[in-house]
Each structure stands twice: as C-alpha cells, then as structure tokens.
Design an enzyme around this catalytic site. Structure first.
Site, PDB file in Angstrom:
ATOM      1  N   HIS A   1      47.555   9.134  24.858  1.00 32.52           N
ATOM      2  CA  HIS A   1      48.686   8.645  25.667  1.00 32.52           C
ATOM      3  C   HIS A   1      49.915   8.597  24.770  1.00 32.52           C
ATOM      4  CE1 HIS A   1      50.136   5.581  28.936  1.00 32.52           C
ATOM      5  NE2 HIS A   1      51.169   6.170  28.349  1.00 32.52           N
TER       6      HIS A   1
ATOM      7  N   HIS B   1      53.958  10.207  24.754  1.00 36.87           N
ATOM      8  CA  HIS B   1      55.053  10.972  25.350  1.00 36.87           C
ATOM      9  C   HIS B   1      55.879  11.584  24.227  1.00 36.87           C
ATOM     10  CE1 HIS B   1      54.442   9.203  29.407  1.00 36.87           C
ATOM     11  NE2 HIS B   1      54.025   8.149  28.703  1.00 36.87           N
TER      12      HIS B   1
ATOM     13  N   HIS C   1      49.704   7.358  35.281  1.00 32.95           N
ATOM     14  CA  HIS C   1      50.028   5.987  34.902  1.00 32.95           C
ATOM     15  C   HIS C   1      49.784   5.073  36.105  1.00 32.95           C
ATOM     16  CE1 HIS C   1      51.828   8.005  31.567  1.00 32.95           C
ATOM     17  NE2 HIS C   1      52.530   6.976  31.142  1.00 32.95           N
TER      18      HIS C   1
ATOM     19  N   GLU D   1      50.349  -0.722  35.028  1.00 31.66           N
ATOM     20  CA  GLU D   1      51.176  -1.197  33.914  1.00 31.66           C
ATOM     21  C   GLU D   1      52.111  -2.256  34.488  1.00 31.66           C
ATOM     22  OE1 GLU D   1      54.415   0.507  30.648  1.00 31.66           O
ATOM     23  OE2 GLU D   1      53.963   1.679  32.441  1.00 31.66           O
TER      24      GLU D   1
ATOM     25  N   ASP E   1      52.006   5.467  23.080  1.00 34.94           N
ATOM     26  CA  ASP E   1      52.918   5.601  24.211  1.00 34.94           C
ATOM     27  C   ASP E   1      54.237   6.259  23.803  1.00 34.94           C
ATOM     28  OD1 ASP E   1      53.775   5.417  26.811  1.00 34.94           O
ATOM     29  OD2 ASP E   1      53.859   3.240  26.907  1.00 34.94           O
TER      30      ASP E   1
END
EC number: 3.5.4.2
Length: 341
Positions: free
Chosen positions: A17, A19, A197, A200, A278
């Site tokens: 995970h 980005h 996702h 969250e 992340d």
C-alpha cells in the site's frame, strides 16, 4: 537482546500500500518545479513540512494533488519511482506493489504513457540493480465519475503487460463502492487483481460493501472493520488481506495516537493484516518507521512482527514459488533471533 528497530531494519518484507505520488519529498518537489520551470507549490522545504499538518483525509488530498503538478515528464516519474525503490531496497523490502493515480496527471494534459513509461523504466532498473520486484496498481479516483474511471480502465487494458492491478482511492465519504460496481465488474472480466480503499474514513459498512459488490482480492486500510464482529469473522474466514497504514492513520486522525490504533486487536482476531507506509513523504515515515512506531506503541512481540512480514508476502500478487522464496528468507532471518520480546 536485539532491539526492535534493529530487528525490523533487517527484516525481509513487502510493501503493498504505497502511492508513488505520496513519496514526493519536498526537496524533490522543489527540484522538479525548477527543472520544469514551474512555480513551486511551496517556496522552500520548511514551508512544505509545516503544511503537512492534516486534520482529515481531505485536508491531505488538497495538498497532495497540488504537489503532483510538478510531475510533468517521463523523467520526472522515473526519478520519483526510482527514489522510492532505492529507499525500499535499503529497508529490506524485497517486493513492492505500487499505486499510481493517472487521473491526477491526465487532467493536466500529461499523457498516460508518460506516467507509465517513466515508472516502468525505474522498476526495471531497480529489479536489475537492487533485486526488488514490483507490480503496478492503477488507482481510480473515487471523487470522479465511474465513466471517467472507465476511460482509465480502457487505458490500463492497453498496458496490461505492465499494469497488474486496479485500485480505488481518494475521498471515501460520499463516494461509496457501489458507484464503481460496473467498472470493477469489467476490471475483473479483464483479469486484473482488484483492491480498493475502504474503512479508513468510511465505516465498517464501506468495507462490507467493497467485499460484496466489488469482489476485491484485498482491502486497503480496512481498520473500521473492527466495528462489525460479523464482518471480522467473514474477513478471517476468507483470509482477505488488509493493508493497514499506522502512521497515516494517526496523521489523518483516524486514531488519536498510535497507542489507540487497533492493529494489535486486528492481529488478535486473526485478520490477515499487513503494514505499509501509504504516502510516506507526507505522513512522517517509510515502512520501517511504521513497523517501529507500531511495535513500540502497541508492544508487538517479535512473533507479531514476523507474522506481519509473512502476511505481506502471502497477501501479494507474487506467484506461489516467489512467495515461498521470500518466506524462506524471512524464516532464516527470524531463526537468528529470540522469539520473545
């Protein structure tokens, strides 16, 4: 006795995970702005770092999308991706599955191929020079329409030799999984690995809907699943991986502090949890920092840490043979340390 940070530093692991736009460090942001003769989003590194104080997901996304505007050329995406992979290799990450957001770039007139070619060249170099393997996951921005997402999916089909997964990110509130039901059905028909996702800033219901409607192979974040005991049992029964990002969760105030994070409770329930960074340039740490912060705040045992690392390989897109190779390396490493903590 071996300290936890030292143990984590040498621990073989995967990151699932991440980005790539979220690895854009302030110094590189300023350098790319100058190279592309653009006004920088921030005048200096210090101002950028001060701006990285977020109250929720949207406050982060506002800065995130603003910062991506310095990414213009194939060379920019190559530099960004290679910088992350070099960092990853230094942290004993043997495999990385990388998200990218093409819609954040195509809306600015950047060609899809520009993004992908730069990233893929960096991935090839990193594999050759550093031995790290990669998979690319194209994310759909959920605040945009499904039809706009379909346009991106059609592009991904053309580049299927490089893109192996489809994901769903951006603001969860007001953009339920059902909005992208048709897109995910088509992506599944095309044979892509599916992730999204959920849970969250969204509720446990968002996680359940993502499972039931989108039929994903993996859930990104998913921490709110713990609010629904029946859902937890279903996730455990199906061994659905959850790519949890502790520092991100604290930075975006999903949890008030690392001590309040539910990661350990998730492990105790038998969920297949992995740790990830992340958007590390914005959230104060790469993967080893996430491992260390969680281990120290939640009093994770060495066996907990080893389990998280093993989960990262088992939850990946790697072949069974590749997974076994990594897991044997992990077992050899762990064998040299005391099992207690």
């Amino acid at each position: 006795m071996t300290t936890v940070p030292c143990f984590i530093a040498g621990l073989p692991k995967a990151e699932l995970h991440l980005h790539i736009e979220g690895t854009l460090e302030p110094a590189m942001m300023l350098r790319l702005a100058e190279r592309n003769r653009q006004p920088p989003p921030f005048p200096d590194v210090e101002t950028a770092e001060k701006a990285y104080r977020f109250t929720n997901l949207q406050s982060f996304l506002d800065i995130y999308y603003r910062s991506t505007e310095v990414l213009v050329t194939e060379e920019d995406f190559y530099d960004l991706t290679l910088a992350y992979l070099e960092k990853a290799a230094s942290q004993k990450i043997g495999h990385a599955e990388i998200f990218f957001d093409p819609q954040a770039h195509t809306v600015r007139g950047i060609a899809f191929a520009t993004v992908l070619r730069g990233m893929e060249e960096a991935c090839r170099e990193a594999h050759s020079r550093l031995g790290i393997s990669t998979r690319l996951i194209m994310c759909i921005l959920r605040h945009l329409s499904e039809q706009e997402g379909m346009t991106m999916l059609n592009e991904a089909v053309r580049w299927k030799r490089w893109i192996t997964g489809i994901g769903l990110d951006s603001s969860e509130r007001g953009n339920p999984p059902s909005k992208f039901h048709n897109l995910y059905r088509e992506a599944r028909r095309e044979g892509f690995f599916l992730t999204a996702h959920a849970g969250e800033e969204g509720s446990a219901a968002s996680v359940k809907e993502t499972l039931d409607l989108l039929h994903v192979d993996r859930i990104d974040h998913g921490v709110r699943c713990m609010d629904d005991p029946a859902l937890v049992k279903e996730l455990v029964r199906r061994a659905v991986p959850l790519t949890v990002c502790p520092l991100s969760n604290v930075k975006l105030q999903v949890f008030g502090s690392m001590q309040e994070h539910n990661l350990k409770a998730m492990l105790e329930k038998g969920l297949m949890v992995t740790l990830n960074s992340d958007d590390p340039a914005y959230f104060g740490g790469y993967l080893n920092d996430n491992f260390t912060a969680a281990a120290e705040a939640l009093d994770l045992s060495f066996s907990d840490i080893i389990r998280l690392a093993a989960n990262s390989f088992n939850a990946s897109m790697l072949s069974i043979v590749q997974k076994k190779i990594h897991l044997l390396e992990l077992a050899d490493y762990a064998r040299g340390f005391a099992p207690g903590h």
